[in-house]
Design an enzyme around this catalytic site. Structure first.
Site, PDB file in Angstrom:
ATOM      1  N   GLU A   1       1.481  -7.851   6.114  1.00 15.73           N
ATOM      2  CA  GLU A   1       2.536  -7.641   7.094  1.00 15.73           C
ATOM      3  C   GLU A   1       2.942  -6.321   7.249  1.00 15.73           C
ATOM      4  O   GLU A   1       2.891  -5.393   6.103  1.00 15.73           O
ATOM      5  CB  GLU A   1       3.904  -8.506   6.619  1.00 15.73           C
ATOM      6  CG  GLU A   1       3.740 -10.226   6.573  1.00 15.73           C
ATOM      7  CD  GLU A   1       4.263 -10.828   5.590  1.00 15.73           C
ATOM      8  OE1 GLU A   1       4.667 -10.246   4.528  1.00 15.73           O
ATOM      9  OE2 GLU A   1       4.217 -12.007   5.659  1.00 15.73           O
TER      10      GLU A   1
ATOM     11  N   TYR B   1      -4.516   0.067   9.878  1.00 18.45           N
ATOM     12  CA  TYR B   1      -4.971  -1.137   9.757  1.00 18.45           C
ATOM     13  C   TYR B   1      -5.900  -1.595  11.003  1.00 18.45           C
ATOM     14  O   TYR B   1      -6.989  -2.183  10.906  1.00 18.45           O
ATOM     15  CB  TYR B   1      -3.678  -2.232   9.865  1.00 18.45           C
ATOM     16  CG  TYR B   1      -3.007  -2.110   8.352  1.00 18.45           C
ATOM     17  CD1 TYR B   1      -3.750  -1.971   6.978  1.00 18.45           C
ATOM     18  CD2 TYR B   1      -1.706  -1.846   8.326  1.00 18.45           C
ATOM     19  CE1 TYR B   1      -3.095  -1.847   5.824  1.00 18.45           C
ATOM     20  CE2 TYR B   1      -1.061  -1.749   6.852  1.00 18.45           C
ATOM     21  CZ  TYR B   1      -1.913  -1.667   5.775  1.00 18.45           C
ATOM     22  OH  TYR B   1      -1.106  -1.571   4.630  1.00 18.45           O
TER      23      TYR B   1
ATOM     24  N   ASN C   1       6.238   0.668  12.470  1.00 16.28           N
ATOM     25  CA  ASN C   1       5.260   1.537  11.669  1.00 16.28           C
ATOM     26  C   ASN C   1       4.147   1.994  11.987  1.00 16.28           C
ATOM     27  O   ASN C   1       2.875   1.350  11.991  1.00 16.28           O
ATOM     28  CB  ASN C   1       5.106   1.065  10.064  1.00 16.28           C
ATOM     29  CG  ASN C   1       4.572   1.962   9.247  1.00 16.28           C
ATOM     30  OD1 ASN C   1       4.055   2.821   9.368  1.00 16.28           O
ATOM     31  ND2 ASN C   1       4.713   1.663   7.969  1.00 16.28           N
TER      32      ASN C   1
ATOM     33  N   VAL D   1       1.108   5.533  -0.418  1.00 16.06           N
ATOM     34  CA  VAL D   1       0.591   6.755  -0.562  1.00 16.06           C
ATOM     35  C   VAL D   1       1.889   8.001  -0.524  1.00 16.06           C
ATOM     36  O   VAL D   1       2.715   7.812   0.448  1.00 16.06           O
ATOM     37  CB  VAL D   1      -0.353   7.094   0.662  1.00 16.06           C
ATOM     38  CG1 VAL D   1      -0.936   8.658   0.804  1.00 16.06           C
ATOM     39  CG2 VAL D   1      -1.405   6.178   0.477  1.00 16.06           C
TER      40      VAL D   1
ATOM     41  N   LEU E   1       0.813  -1.173  -0.032  1.00 17.79           N
ATOM     42  CA  LEU E   1      -0.010   0.039  -0.096  1.00 17.79           C
ATOM     43  C   LEU E   1       0.877   1.247   0.046  1.00 17.79           C
ATOM     44  O   LEU E   1       1.918   1.286   1.028  1.00 17.79           O
ATOM     45  CB  LEU E   1      -0.813  -0.001   1.363  1.00 17.79           C
ATOM     46  CG  LEU E   1      -1.550   1.243   1.467  1.00 17.79           C
ATOM     47  CD1 LEU E   1      -2.785   1.373   0.445  1.00 17.79           C
ATOM     48  CD2 LEU E   1      -2.195   1.074   3.087  1.00 17.79           C
TER      49      LEU E   1
END
Length: 147
Positions: free
Chosen positions: A93, A105, A98, A61, A59
């Site tokens: 994962e 999530y 992070n 951004v 993912l």
């Protein structure tokens, strides 16, 4: 899903990560059965569906577009598309350190189901654990990911 340009994914990924994936790597992934991307101008999500399970491969951004809800929208769109493709569980994962991604999530309803010791390598050689997160795409009424 519609055709996706691997060069666009590689450019976005390079803006989002210190160790980006190449255009060739994205082309190879997109040519695999069950792999799809949801792309917006400032980011994308890449997902693989195999039988009744799906995995968020990455993912990304752009830093300038973060904290505006794009990551959540992409996660929701990816989850909905995975469910439409027959997945009942979605995995990923994430680096233990992070915190921004972990919060995203968590808001989407993912829960920790495992850990991979020393999975990620930093440029300085340090290693960070990966948390394995899972989301039940069938029964998640309280925190269903939304596009």
């Amino acid at each position: 899903m519609t055709s996706v340009d691997p060069a666009i994914l590689a450019r976005l990924h390079a803006q989002a990560f210190a160790a980006p994936w190449s255009e060739v790597e994205f082309a190879d992934l997109l040519n695999q059965a069950g792999v799809f991307a949801v792309v917006e101008p400032d980011g994308f999500i890449l997902v693989r569906v195999v039988l009744d399970e799906a995995e968020i491969l990455t993912l990304a951004v752009r830093p300038e577009a973060r904290r505006e809800g794009l990551g959540g929208r992409l996660t929701g769109q990816g989850a909905l598309a995975a469910a439409a493709a027959g997945a009942v569980r979605l995995f990923l994962e994430v680096a233990e350190d992070n915190t921004a991604a972990r919060a995203l999530y968590d808001r989407a309803g993912f829960r920790q189901i495992g850990r991979r010791k020393a999975y990620y390598a930093a440029p300085d050689g340090a290693r960070t654990d990966a948390l394995v997160l899972g989301l039940d795409l069938r029964n998640n009424p309280d925190k269903a990911p939304l596009p």
